[in-house]
Design a protein around this motif. Structure first.
Motif, short mmCIF file in Angstrom:
data_model
loop_
_atom_site.label_atom_id
_atom_site.label_comp_id
_atom_site.label_asym_id
_atom_site.label_seq_id
_atom_site.Cartn_x
_atom_site.Cartn_y
_atom_site.Cartn_z
N UNK A 42 0.82 -1.20 0.00
CA UNK A 42 0.00 0.00 0.00
C UNK A 42 0.86 1.26 0.00
N UNK A 43 1.94 1.24 0.76
CA UNK A 43 2.80 2.43 0.88
C UNK A 43 3.83 2.55 -0.24
N UNK A 44 3.90 1.56 -1.10
CA UNK A 44 4.99 1.51 -2.07
C UNK A 44 5.01 2.72 -3.00
N UNK A 45 3.85 3.17 -3.46
CA UNK A 45 3.80 4.30 -4.39
C UNK A 45 4.39 5.55 -3.76
N UNK A 46 3.97 5.85 -2.52
CA UNK A 46 4.48 7.05 -1.85
C UNK A 46 5.97 6.92 -1.55
N UNK A 47 6.42 5.72 -1.18
CA UNK A 47 7.85 5.51 -0.92
C UNK A 47 8.67 5.72 -2.18
N UNK A 48 8.20 5.20 -3.29
CA UNK A 48 8.93 5.37 -4.55
C UNK A 48 8.99 6.84 -4.95
N UNK A 49 7.93 7.57 -4.67
CA UNK A 49 7.94 9.00 -4.98
C UNK A 49 8.99 9.72 -4.14
N UNK A 50 9.10 9.36 -2.86
CA UNK A 50 10.12 9.99 -2.02
C UNK A 50 11.52 9.68 -2.53
N UNK A 51 11.73 8.46 -2.96
CA UNK A 51 13.04 8.08 -3.49
C UNK A 51 13.38 8.89 -4.73
N UNK A 52 12.39 9.07 -5.60
CA UNK A 52 12.64 9.84 -6.82
C UNK A 52 12.91 11.31 -6.50
N UNK A 53 12.22 11.84 -5.52
CA UNK A 53 12.45 13.24 -5.14
C UNK A 53 13.86 13.43 -4.57
N UNK A 54 14.39 12.40 -3.93
CA UNK A 54 15.72 12.50 -3.33
C UNK A 54 16.84 12.21 -4.32
N UNK A 55 16.50 11.72 -5.49
CA UNK A 55 17.51 11.27 -6.44
C UNK A 55 18.54 12.36 -6.74
N UNK A 56 18.09 13.56 -7.04
CA UNK A 56 18.99 14.63 -7.47
C UNK A 56 20.04 14.93 -6.40
N UNK A 57 19.63 14.91 -5.14
CA UNK A 57 20.55 15.27 -4.06
C UNK A 57 21.45 14.12 -3.62
N UNK A 58 20.97 12.88 -3.74
CA UNK A 58 21.69 11.77 -3.10
C UNK A 58 22.26 10.73 -4.05
N UNK A 59 21.74 10.63 -5.26
CA UNK A 59 22.17 9.52 -6.13
C UNK A 59 23.67 9.50 -6.35
N UNK A 60 24.26 10.65 -6.60
CA UNK A 60 25.70 10.67 -6.89
C UNK A 60 26.55 10.31 -5.68
N UNK A 61 25.95 10.39 -4.48
CA UNK A 61 26.69 10.06 -3.26
C UNK A 61 26.44 8.62 -2.80
N UNK A 62 25.61 7.89 -3.53
CA UNK A 62 25.20 6.58 -3.03
C UNK A 62 26.37 5.62 -2.80
N UNK A 63 27.39 5.57 -3.64
CA UNK A 63 28.50 4.65 -3.33
C UNK A 63 29.15 4.93 -1.98
N UNK A 64 29.33 6.21 -1.65
CA UNK A 64 29.93 6.56 -0.36
C UNK A 64 28.97 6.26 0.79
N UNK A 65 27.68 6.49 0.57
CA UNK A 65 26.70 6.22 1.62
C UNK A 65 26.57 4.72 1.87
N UNK A 66 26.57 3.94 0.81
CA UNK A 66 26.47 2.48 0.96
C UNK A 66 27.67 1.91 1.72
N UNK A 67 28.80 2.58 1.63
CA UNK A 67 29.99 2.08 2.31
C UNK A 67 29.82 2.08 3.83
N UNK A 68 28.85 2.85 4.34
CA UNK A 68 28.59 2.88 5.78
C UNK A 68 27.65 1.76 6.23
N UNK A 69 27.14 0.99 5.27
CA UNK A 69 26.25 -0.13 5.57
C UNK A 69 27.08 -1.41 5.58
N UNK A 70 26.90 -2.22 6.59
CA UNK A 70 27.73 -3.42 6.75
C UNK A 70 27.24 -4.55 5.86
#
Length: 377
Positions: A42-70
């Motif tokens: 049920x929440x998937x549509x709204x969650x996907x919209x939030x992810x798309x809205x954040x793409x511009x600010x965060x996508x290019x940093x994702x490799x560095x951010x993922x490095x903090x996940x074990x």
């Protein structure tokens, strides 16, 4: 100018996509609030919209951010050493907090008004374990207010001593080691209320026109039906999270998808601003008000705000006399003493180590599976 007819059809189509039908001017959801898989869908549509809205600010940093996940294979449960980090604005910690909350199964807001955000960090592996975010509570919440025993004047005077946990939980692979319980314990810690006091205790509230004072209570709601994290969570023989009842099953989250921006634009074009205080800005008070005004402008029933998906409300008293203090019957809080280090040690012995021995599936988690955006070719 917004095309009202097209927007109306779009809103109805998106409600249908989320499983709603319109019956007698009210929403009816086809799913079951007892089915967590259906709630996630049920929440998937709204969650996907939030992810798309954040793409511009965060996508290019994702490799560095993922490095903090074990990766699960690198975790030695005996070496886990949790630490609570308060997130400061305009820092890498803030960026990591924003990235982590995009992975929640329900859309997570950035919080309203006053905000405190924390990372739960594993010093033993130098990896992120979880996040905790607190923000201003809603003014009226029936089950919370009944638990406290508030009258309207009492609530107006002491609402500033309450915060709401808008996001609380662990990230994998710590989720498999019941890290969500550690995040819940963190909410009740000395460090959280001390952070509140440093930032807000001396401020004058706009509603009550008085100094806020110390933090007395934290509230939160279950995201996906009955909570396995909050129920029966105890420390030193005391239950930390108390069920206060359920919400009325109303809210704006069926509308915080791709249509919300256009709803806001429509309301801005055709309605007067309603912020009640200059320090709250010059727009509208909250998303709920925007949605209600937009529904009226689109010729849709205002009762569509009632989606019928109730959430369990939990309260976390931080003192033995929280209720009496919030009613104004006592002037000094008798806070519980709960250092985060003590809570973390308790969590590790009570839950993390036994779970790791019983269930080694945490080792199979690969952080690459947490990626939100496909890497550029």
């Amino acid at each position: 100018m917004i095309d009202r007819h097209a927007l109306r059809q779009r809103v109805l189509a998106q409600l249908h996509e989320q499983g709603f039908s319109l019956q007698d001017g009210r929403l009816r959801w086809s799913g079951s609030v007892r089915n967590k898989a259906q709630l996630r869908a049920f929440h998937q549509l709204a969650c996907q919209h939030q992810i798309e809205r954040a793409r511009k600010a965060l996508e290019r940093h994702e490799p560095q951010l993922l490095a903090h996940i074990a990766n699960g294979a690198e975790i030695d449960p005996a070496r886990i050493a949790p630490r609570l980090i308060e997130v400061q604005p305009q820092t890498s910690h803030e960026q990591l907090f924003r990235y982590a909350r995009l992975h929640w199964s329900i859309p997570v807001s950035a919080g309203y008004g006053r905000r405190l955000r924390f990372l739960i960090w594993d010093d033993g592996h130098d990896r992120l374990m979880g996040i905790l975010g607190l923000a201003d509570p809603v003014f009226a919440l029936g089950s919370r207010d009944a638990w406290i025993g508030w009258t309207t004047p009492q609530r107006r005077a002491r609402l500033g001593n309450v915060m709401d946990a808008f996001v609380l939980g662990a990230v994998p692979p710590y989720t498999h080691l019941l890290g969500g319980k550690l995040a819940a314990l963190a909410a009740a810690s000395n460090e959280v209320r001390h952070a509140f006091e440093r930032r807000y205790a001396q401020r004058i509230t706009l509603i009550a026109n008085r100094q806020t004072g110390p933090l007395a209570l934290i509230t939160t709601t279950s995201a996906l039906g009955r909570s396995s994290i909050y129920n029966r969570l105890t420390f030193q023989g005391q239950r930390l999270f108390h069920s206060a009842g359920y919400t009325r099953g109303s809210g704006d989250f069926p509308f915080i998808n791709g249509a919300y921006h256009d709803l806001l634009q429509l309301v801005a074009e055709e309605s007067a601003a309603t912020a009640k205080h200059i320090h709250w800005g010059t727009g509208f008070r909250n998303r709920r008000e925007v949605v209600l005004k937009a529904l009226g402008l689109l010729g849709l029933p205002r009762d569509l705000i009632y989606h019928g998906i109730a959430r369990e409300v939990f309260v976390v008293p931080l003192a033995s006399n929280t209720q009496a203090f919030l009613r104004g019957e006592e002037q000094q809080l008798q806070h519980y003493d709960r250092p985060f280090a003590t809570l973390a040690a308790y969590w590790k012995q009570r839950w993390a180590l036994p779970r790791a021995q019983r269930d080694p599936r945490y080792r199979s988690f690969v952080r690459e599976s947490w990626r939100l955006w496909n890497p550029a070719p």
